[in-house]
Motif scaffolding. Structure first.
Motif, PDB file in Angstrom:
ATOM      1  N   GLU A   1      26.680  14.248   1.607  1.00 42.97           N
ATOM      2  CA  GLU A   1      27.374  15.224   0.766  1.00 42.97           C
ATOM      3  C   GLU A   1      27.362  16.633   1.342  1.00 42.97           C
ATOM      4  O   GLU A   1      28.269  17.412   1.093  1.00 42.97           O
ATOM      5  CB  GLU A   1      26.768  15.245  -0.629  1.00 42.97           C
ATOM      6  CG  GLU A   1      27.189  14.083  -1.475  1.00 42.97           C
ATOM      7  CD  GLU A   1      26.876  14.319  -2.937  1.00 42.97           C
ATOM      8  OE1 GLU A   1      27.430  15.272  -3.508  1.00 42.97           O
ATOM      9  OE2 GLU A   1      26.072  13.547  -3.467  1.00 42.97           O
ATOM     10  N   ASP A   2      26.321  16.966   2.104  1.00 47.90           N
ATOM     11  CA  ASP A   2      26.228  18.311   2.668  1.00 47.90           C
ATOM     12  C   ASP A   2      26.808  18.408   4.074  1.00 47.90           C
ATOM     13  O   ASP A   2      26.801  19.484   4.668  1.00 47.90           O
ATOM     14  CB  ASP A   2      24.768  18.769   2.665  1.00 47.90           C
ATOM     15  CG  ASP A   2      24.231  18.927   1.252  1.00 47.90           C
ATOM     16  OD1 ASP A   2      24.976  19.400   0.377  1.00 47.90           O
ATOM     17  OD2 ASP A   2      23.064  18.550   1.014  1.00 47.90           O
ATOM     18  N   SER A   3      27.315  17.298   4.594  1.00 48.87           N
ATOM     19  CA  SER A   3      27.947  17.317   5.912  1.00 48.87           C
ATOM     20  C   SER A   3      29.217  18.150   5.867  1.00 48.87           C
ATOM     21  O   SER A   3      29.980  18.089   4.901  1.00 48.87           O
ATOM     22  CB  SER A   3      28.302  15.895   6.355  1.00 48.87           C
ATOM     23  OG  SER A   3      27.162  15.094   6.463  1.00 48.87           O
ATOM     24  N   VAL A   4      29.430  18.916   6.916  1.00 45.98           N
ATOM     25  CA  VAL A   4      30.648  19.715   7.050  1.00 45.98           C
ATOM     26  C   VAL A   4      31.571  18.960   7.998  1.00 45.98           C
ATOM     27  O   VAL A   4      31.176  18.596   9.106  1.00 45.98           O
ATOM     28  CB  VAL A   4      30.342  21.129   7.573  1.00 45.98           C
ATOM     29  CG1 VAL A   4      31.624  21.915   7.788  1.00 45.98           C
ATOM     30  CG2 VAL A   4      29.413  21.858   6.609  1.00 45.98           C
ATOM     31  N   VAL A   5      32.796  18.732   7.539  1.00 46.78           N
ATOM     32  CA  VAL A   5      33.741  17.893   8.262  1.00 46.78           C
ATOM     33  C   VAL A   5      34.952  18.725   8.674  1.00 46.78           C
ATOM     34  O   VAL A   5      35.450  19.536   7.893  1.00 46.78           O
ATOM     35  CB  VAL A   5      34.212  16.727   7.360  1.00 46.78           C
ATOM     36  CG1 VAL A   5      35.135  15.801   8.109  1.00 46.78           C
ATOM     37  CG2 VAL A   5      33.023  15.963   6.805  1.00 46.78           C
ATOM     38  N   THR A   6      35.425  18.509   9.896  1.00 43.96           N
ATOM     39  CA  THR A   6      36.624  19.187  10.376  1.00 43.96           C
ATOM     40  C   THR A   6      37.335  18.294  11.389  1.00 43.96           C
ATOM     41  O   THR A   6      36.784  17.292  11.836  1.00 43.96           O
ATOM     42  CB  THR A   6      36.267  20.561  10.988  1.00 43.96           C
ATOM     43  OG1 THR A   6      37.464  21.288  11.240  1.00 43.96           O
ATOM     44  CG2 THR A   6      35.471  20.422  12.262  1.00 43.96           C
ATOM     45  N   HIS A   7      38.556  18.657  11.735  1.00 42.18           N
ATOM     46  CA  HIS A   7      39.330  17.899  12.727  1.00 42.18           C
ATOM     47  C   HIS A   7      38.640  17.936  14.082  1.00 42.18           C
ATOM     48  O   HIS A   7      38.091  18.950  14.471  1.00 42.18           O
ATOM     49  CB  HIS A   7      40.718  18.513  12.922  1.00 42.18           C
ATOM     50  CG  HIS A   7      41.556  18.540  11.701  1.00 42.18           C
ATOM     51  ND1 HIS A   7      42.650  19.362  11.594  1.00 42.18           N
ATOM     52  CD2 HIS A   7      41.500  17.872  10.526  1.00 42.18           C
ATOM     53  CE1 HIS A   7      43.227  19.193  10.420  1.00 42.18           C
ATOM     54  NE2 HIS A   7      42.533  18.295   9.751  1.00 42.18           N
ATOM     55  N   ALA A   8      38.716  16.843  14.793  1.00 42.63           N
ATOM     56  CA  ALA A   8      38.238  16.817  16.176  1.00 42.63           C
ATOM     57  C   ALA A   8      39.279  17.507  17.059  1.00 42.63           C
ATOM     58  O   ALA A   8      40.477  17.529  16.739  1.00 42.63           O
ATOM     59  CB  ALA A   8      38.025  15.381  16.635  1.00 42.63           C
ATOM     60  N   ALA A   9      38.830  18.029  18.156  1.00 51.37           N
ATOM     61  CA  ALA A   9      39.748  18.650  19.118  1.00 51.37           C
ATOM     62  C   ALA A   9      40.532  17.552  19.830  1.00 51.37           C
ATOM     63  O   ALA A   9      40.121  16.393  19.873  1.00 51.37           O
ATOM     64  CB  ALA A   9      38.950  19.473  20.121  1.00 51.37           C
ATOM     65  N   GLY A  10      41.676  17.916  20.385  1.00 56.33           N
ATOM     66  CA  GLY A  10      42.435  16.983  21.200  1.00 56.33           C
ATOM     67  C   GLY A  10      43.352  16.062  20.435  1.00 56.33           C
ATOM     68  O   GLY A  10      43.701  14.994  20.923  1.00 56.33           O
ATOM     69  N   LEU A  11      43.733  16.464  19.215  1.00 56.51           N
ATOM     70  CA  LEU A  11      44.658  15.663  18.414  1.00 56.51           C
ATOM     71  C   LEU A  11      45.954  16.423  18.210  1.00 56.51           C
ATOM     72  O   LEU A  11      45.955  17.626  18.013  1.00 56.51           O
ATOM     73  CB  LEU A  11      44.064  15.348  17.040  1.00 56.51           C
ATOM     74  CG  LEU A  11      42.796  14.509  17.014  1.00 56.51           C
ATOM     75  CD1 LEU A  11      42.255  14.446  15.593  1.00 56.51           C
ATOM     76  CD2 LEU A  11      43.070  13.120  17.539  1.00 56.51           C
ATOM     77  N   VAL A  12      47.039  15.692  18.249  1.00 53.18           N
ATOM     78  CA  VAL A  12      48.339  16.247  17.899  1.00 53.18           C
ATOM     79  C   VAL A  12      48.733  15.573  16.594  1.00 53.18           C
ATOM     80  O   VAL A  12      48.674  14.348  16.476  1.00 53.18           O
ATOM     81  CB  VAL A  12      49.390  15.942  18.997  1.00 53.18           C
ATOM     82  CG1 VAL A  12      50.754  16.431  18.574  1.00 53.18           C
ATOM     83  CG2 VAL A  12      48.968  16.546  20.315  1.00 53.18           C
ATOM     84  N   ALA A  13      49.101  16.379  15.586  1.00 55.49           N
ATOM     85  CA  ALA A  13      49.430  15.820  14.270  1.00 55.49           C
ATOM     86  C   ALA A  13      50.756  16.386  13.782  1.00 55.49           C
ATOM     87  O   ALA A  13      51.124  17.512  14.099  1.00 55.49           O
ATOM     88  CB  ALA A  13      48.329  16.147  13.270  1.00 55.49           C
ATOM     89  N   ALA A  14      51.467  15.571  13.014  1.00 57.78           N
ATOM     90  CA  ALA A  14      52.742  15.996  12.440  1.00 57.78           C
ATOM     91  C   ALA A  14      52.943  15.285  11.106  1.00 57.78           C
ATOM     92  O   ALA A  14      52.354  14.227  10.852  1.00 57.78           O
ATOM     93  CB  ALA A  14      53.886  15.649  13.386  1.00 57.78           C
ATOM     94  N   ASP A  15      53.770  15.885  10.255  1.00 57.03           N
ATOM     95  CA  ASP A  15      54.124  15.272   8.974  1.00 57.03           C
ATOM     96  C   ASP A  15      55.371  14.422   9.160  1.00 57.03           C
ATOM     97  O   ASP A  15      56.309  14.815   9.849  1.00 57.03           O
ATOM     98  CB  ASP A  15      54.399  16.343   7.920  1.00 57.03           C
ATOM     99  CG  ASP A  15      53.143  17.108   7.553  1.00 57.03           C
ATOM    100  OD1 ASP A  15      52.088  16.464   7.388  1.00 57.03           O
ATOM    101  OD2 ASP A  15      53.208  18.346   7.434  1.00 57.03           O
ATOM    102  N   LEU A  16      55.360  13.254   8.514  1.00 55.84           N
ATOM    103  CA  LEU A  16      56.490  12.355   8.567  1.00 55.84           C
ATOM    104  C   LEU A  16      56.609  11.679   7.204  1.00 55.84           C
ATOM    105  O   LEU A  16      55.759  10.867   6.845  1.00 55.84           O
ATOM    106  CB  LEU A  16      56.293  11.311   9.676  1.00 55.84           C
ATOM    107  CG  LEU A  16      57.418  10.306   9.880  1.00 55.84           C
ATOM    108  CD1 LEU A  16      58.680  11.004  10.386  1.00 55.84           C
ATOM    109  CD2 LEU A  16      56.980   9.241  10.879  1.00 55.84           C
TER     110      LEU A  16
END
Length: 96
Positions: free
Chosen positions: A9-24
């Protein structure tokens, strides 16, 4: 090789580097530059992805998702942790 980290519960989560993302079509699609693999998220997974664009604890994510969706806190926490562990196994998130 990715280090296995217990997500709590106390873990801080974020995106990993090196990803390309888009909405579809209201969904998120991503590609790992490192592995060349593609990933797709449904609308709820896409919302979680949006939220972890800024560093949040799992506890903060649960509270936000409970406000936005018709889900109780216990179920939300269980499902969120399962989802985050899958993302972590694929190297898509970082645990700070």
């Amino acid at each position: 090789m990715k280090t296995i980290i217990d997500i709590g519960e106390d873990s801080v989560v974020t995106h990993a580097a090196g990803l390309v993302a888009a909405d579809l079509d209201h969904k998120k699609v991503m590609m790992s530059i490192e592995s060349g693999k593609y990933y797709g998220l449904d609308s709820i997974g896409s919302r979680i992805w949006e939220l972890i664009g800024k560093q949040h604890t799992v506890r903060e994510l649960v509270l936000e998702l409970v406000k936005e969706y018709d889900v109780d806190e216990v179920t939300c926490r269980r499902d969120l942790l399962a989802f985050l562990n899958k993302l972590n196994d694929q190297g898509l998130i970082d645990i700070v």
